[in-house]
Design an enzyme around this catalytic site. Structure first.
Site, short mmCIF file in Angstrom:
data_model
loop_
_atom_site.label_atom_id
_atom_site.label_comp_id
_atom_site.label_asym_id
_atom_site.label_seq_id
_atom_site.Cartn_x
_atom_site.Cartn_y
_atom_site.Cartn_z
N GLY A 10 0.74 -1.21 0.00
CA GLY A 10 0.18 0.05 -0.08
C GLY A 10 1.00 1.41 0.02
O GLY A 10 1.82 1.18 1.02
N ARG A 71 1.25 -5.03 -5.25
CA ARG A 71 1.20 -6.17 -4.35
C ARG A 71 1.34 -7.59 -5.13
O ARG A 71 0.67 -8.18 -5.91
CB ARG A 71 -0.04 -6.42 -3.54
CG ARG A 71 -0.59 -5.09 -2.78
CD ARG A 71 -1.41 -5.37 -1.59
NE ARG A 71 -2.16 -4.29 -1.15
CZ ARG A 71 -1.94 -3.72 -0.21
NH1 ARG A 71 -0.61 -4.20 0.32
NH2 ARG A 71 -2.45 -2.85 0.27
N ASP A 102 4.71 -4.68 6.36
CA ASP A 102 5.00 -5.73 6.96
C ASP A 102 5.25 -6.65 5.92
O ASP A 102 6.23 -7.53 5.77
CB ASP A 102 3.75 -6.04 7.68
CG ASP A 102 4.21 -7.05 8.81
OD1 ASP A 102 5.38 -6.77 9.31
OD2 ASP A 102 3.65 -7.87 9.56
N GLY A 103 4.29 -6.94 4.90
CA GLY A 103 4.24 -7.81 3.81
C GLY A 103 5.75 -7.57 3.09
O GLY A 103 6.30 -8.48 2.48
N THR A 125 3.47 2.86 5.97
CA THR A 125 2.20 2.07 6.04
C THR A 125 1.39 3.37 7.05
O THR A 125 1.75 3.48 8.04
CB THR A 125 2.05 0.82 6.22
OG1 THR A 125 0.93 0.58 6.43
CG2 THR A 125 2.69 0.57 7.67
N ASP A 127 -0.80 2.16 8.36
CA ASP A 127 -1.50 1.44 9.56
C ASP A 127 -0.68 1.31 10.80
O ASP A 127 -1.38 1.27 11.77
CB ASP A 127 -1.66 -0.21 9.09
CG ASP A 127 -2.38 -0.53 7.82
OD1 ASP A 127 -3.31 0.40 7.65
OD2 ASP A 127 -2.03 -1.39 7.14
N ASP A 129 1.61 -0.58 11.83
CA ASP A 129 1.51 -1.78 12.46
C ASP A 129 2.81 -2.58 12.33
O ASP A 129 2.70 -3.58 12.43
CB ASP A 129 0.32 -2.39 11.78
CG ASP A 129 0.55 -2.92 10.33
OD1 ASP A 129 1.34 -2.19 9.68
OD2 ASP A 129 0.04 -3.64 9.74
N ARG A 171 -6.11 -2.47 8.94
CA ARG A 171 -5.80 -3.95 8.84
C ARG A 171 -6.24 -4.55 10.33
O ARG A 171 -7.31 -3.88 11.00
CB ARG A 171 -4.44 -4.42 8.39
CG ARG A 171 -4.38 -4.23 6.84
CD ARG A 171 -3.00 -4.92 6.48
NE ARG A 171 -2.62 -4.53 5.16
CZ ARG A 171 -3.05 -5.10 4.29
NH1 ARG A 171 -3.82 -6.27 4.20
NH2 ARG A 171 -2.65 -4.72 2.92
N ARG A 243 -26.13 5.95 10.60
CA ARG A 243 -25.53 5.96 9.36
C ARG A 243 -24.08 5.27 9.39
O ARG A 243 -23.59 5.69 10.50
CB ARG A 243 -25.46 7.37 8.73
CG ARG A 243 -26.84 8.10 8.47
CD ARG A 243 -27.19 7.69 7.26
NE ARG A 243 -28.48 8.28 7.04
CZ ARG A 243 -30.09 7.83 7.16
NH1 ARG A 243 -30.07 6.67 7.81
NH2 ARG A 243 -30.88 8.43 6.65
O1 F6P Z 1 -1.89 -1.40 4.28
C1 F6P Z 1 -2.54 -0.37 3.96
C2 F6P Z 1 -3.99 -0.35 3.63
O2 F6P Z 1 -4.58 0.74 3.29
C3 F6P Z 1 -4.93 -1.02 4.80
O3 F6P Z 1 -5.38 -0.21 5.77
C4 F6P Z 1 -6.10 -1.66 4.10
O4 F6P Z 1 -6.62 -2.60 4.79
C5 F6P Z 1 -5.38 -2.12 2.79
O5 F6P Z 1 -4.00 -1.43 2.78
C6 F6P Z 1 -6.14 -2.12 1.56
O6 F6P Z 1 -5.39 -2.51 0.60
P1 F6P Z 1 -5.79 -2.49 -1.06
O7 F6P Z 1 -5.23 -1.12 -1.28
O8 F6P Z 1 -5.13 -3.50 -1.70
O9 F6P Z 1 -7.39 -2.32 -1.31
#
Ligand code: F6P
Length: 319
Positions: A10, A71, A102-103, A125, A127, A129, A171, A243
Site C-alpha cells: 500500500g 502487491r 509488513d508484507g 504504511t 496502518d 503496525d 488492517r 448511518r
Molecule cells: O495497508 C494499508 C491499507 O490501506 C490497509 O489499511 C487496508 O486494509 C489495505 O491497505 C487496503 O488494501 P488495498 O489498497 O489493496 O485495497
C-alpha cells in the site's frame, strides 16, 4: 556503487518526499541512483531506471508514489525472486532502499536469505503496525485526512438525532482508530485488540442519552469487523437512526503533512548512510522516543506490533 529505491504494498503519503531525498542525497554522496517502478513486480520485470534530478523535481507535495507500487504475487515464487536479484546485479546495484509495510519486509527478508542483497527498509504504511518502530511514514497525513472527515461528519451528526459509525483502515491494528477517536472526541472506539465492552458502553450511553445526548460518533477499526453488529446494536438499544461511513482509500491519499515530509527526510538519509557504510545490511530504520535506530529484518518480521498501553487505556477515557 549504485543504490535503488522501490515502493511496495500500500502506498503511503511521504513516499514522494522520500524518493526525492533518495535521489538528491545519493548523488550528493557520489553514487548513482536508480528508481524501480511498480514495486516488486517492476523489480521482476526489470523496470529499473537511472534517476535524474529532474525525475523527482516538484514532487514533495504529492501523495502516493511517482514510482508506483504493487502487491506482487509472483514474488512468492523462487524463479521470480532470482530474476529480481539478477536484474539488480546486472546494473551493479549494491543497495536497496525499500519503502513498505509488513508484507514488503517479509518479501525482502526472503530475498536477502537467498541472495547477496543489501537493503534498508523504511517503515511506510498508514496502518502503523510494524514491529520495532513507533512511527511509520504516512500515518500523520492519514490521521489528518481522517480527522478532517470526522470533523465534518460530526457537524451533520450533531444536527440530527443520529448515530454515525465511521470505519477506518488499519488492517489488524487499531492505531488509526484510537488516535482518531481521541482527536475527534468520539464516544465509542472499537478496535481488533480489545474486546468490545457492550454492557458497560450500553449503561454509559443510556445514562448520557437521558442527560441530553442526541447523537453518537463511533469509530470502528476495519480489522474489528464489527460495523454491521454495532449498527444494529445502536439502532435497537438506543433507538437512534444510524448511518455508516466507510472512509476507504481516501485515508491513503493527500499531500504529505509537514511531519511526514520531515520523517521522509530523516528516514531516507539514515537508510542511505547505512547502506554506504555497511555491505551486509538487512535492516529496517526504526524510530522510537525521538531517536532513529536500525533493527534486523528477522526481528521486525518475526514479532507483532503491539499498541502502546497508553493508547489502549485511552479507550476507557473516551467518555
Ligand atoms: O495497508 C494499508 C491499507 O490501506 C490497509 O489499511 C487496508 O486494509 C489495505 O491497505 C487496503 O488494501 P488495498 O489498497 O489493496 O485495497
Amino acid at each position: 556503487m549504485a543504490l535503488a529505491i522501490m515502493c511496495s504494498g500500500g502506498d503511503a503519503p511521504g513516499m514522494n518526499p522520500a524518493i526525492k531525498k533518495f535521489v538528491d542525497y545519493t548523488y550528493k554522496k557520489g553514487q548513482d541512483a536508480y528508481l524501480i517502478y511498480d514495486g516488486l513486480d517492476g523489480l521482476i520485470d526489470n523496470k529499473i531506471k537511472k534517476a535524474a534530478h529532474k525525475d523527482v523535481s516538484g514532487i514533495v507535495h504529492f501523495g502516493g508514489t511517482i514510482i508506483r507500487s504493487s502487491r506482487s504475487k509472483r514474488f512468492y515464487e523462487y524463479e521470480y525472486r532470482k530474476q529480481a536479484y539478477e536484474n539488480l546485479k546486472a546494473l551493479n546495484i549494491k543497495g536497496l532502499v525499500v519503502l513498505g509495510g509488513d508484507g514488503t519486509f517479509r518479501a525482502m527478508q526472503k530475498l536477502s536469505s537467498e541472495f547477496d542483497i543489501n537493503f534498508v527498509g523504511i517503515p511506510s504504511t498508514i496502518d502503523n503496525d510494524i514491529y520495532g518502530t513507533e512511527y511509520c511514514l504516512g500515518v500523520d497525513t492519514s490521521l489528518n485526512v481522517i480527522r478532517d472527515a470526522l470533523d465534518k461528519i460530526r457537524d451533520t451528526a450533531s444536527s440530527f438525532n443520529r448515530a454515525f459509525l465511521v470505519e477506518v483502515m488499519g488492517r489488524e491494528c487499531g492505531y488509526l482508530a484510537i488516535v482518531s477517536a481521541i482527536v475527534s472526541g468520539a464516544e465509542i472506539c472499537i478496535i481488533p485488540e480489545i474486546e468490545f465492552q457492550k454492557d458497560a458502553l450500553e449503561r454509559r450511553l443510556i445514562q448520557e442519552i437521558k442527560e441530553g445526548r442526541n447523537y453518537i460518533l463511533a469509530i470502528i477499526s476495519e480489522g474489528a469487523k464489527k460495523t454491521p453488529e454495532i449498527h444494529s446494536w445502536i439502532e435497537e438499544k438506543f433507538g437512534m437512526e444510524t448511518r455508516v461511513s466507510i472512509l476507504g482509500h481516501i485515508q491513503r491519499g493527500g499531500s504529505p503533512s509537514v511531519y511526514d515530509r520531515m520523517m521522509a527526510f530523516d528516514f531516507t538519509i539514515r537508510a542511505i548512510d547505512y547502506l554506504l557504510e555497511h555491505n551486509d545490511s538487512n535492516k529496517v530504520v526504526v524510530y522510537n522516543s525521538g531517536k532513529f535506530d536500525f533493527m534486523e529484518i528477522e526481528e521486525v518480521v518475526s514479532k507483532r506490533y503491539e499498541l502502546p498501553k497508553h493508547l489502549i487505556d485511552a479507550i476507557n477515557y473516551l467518555d
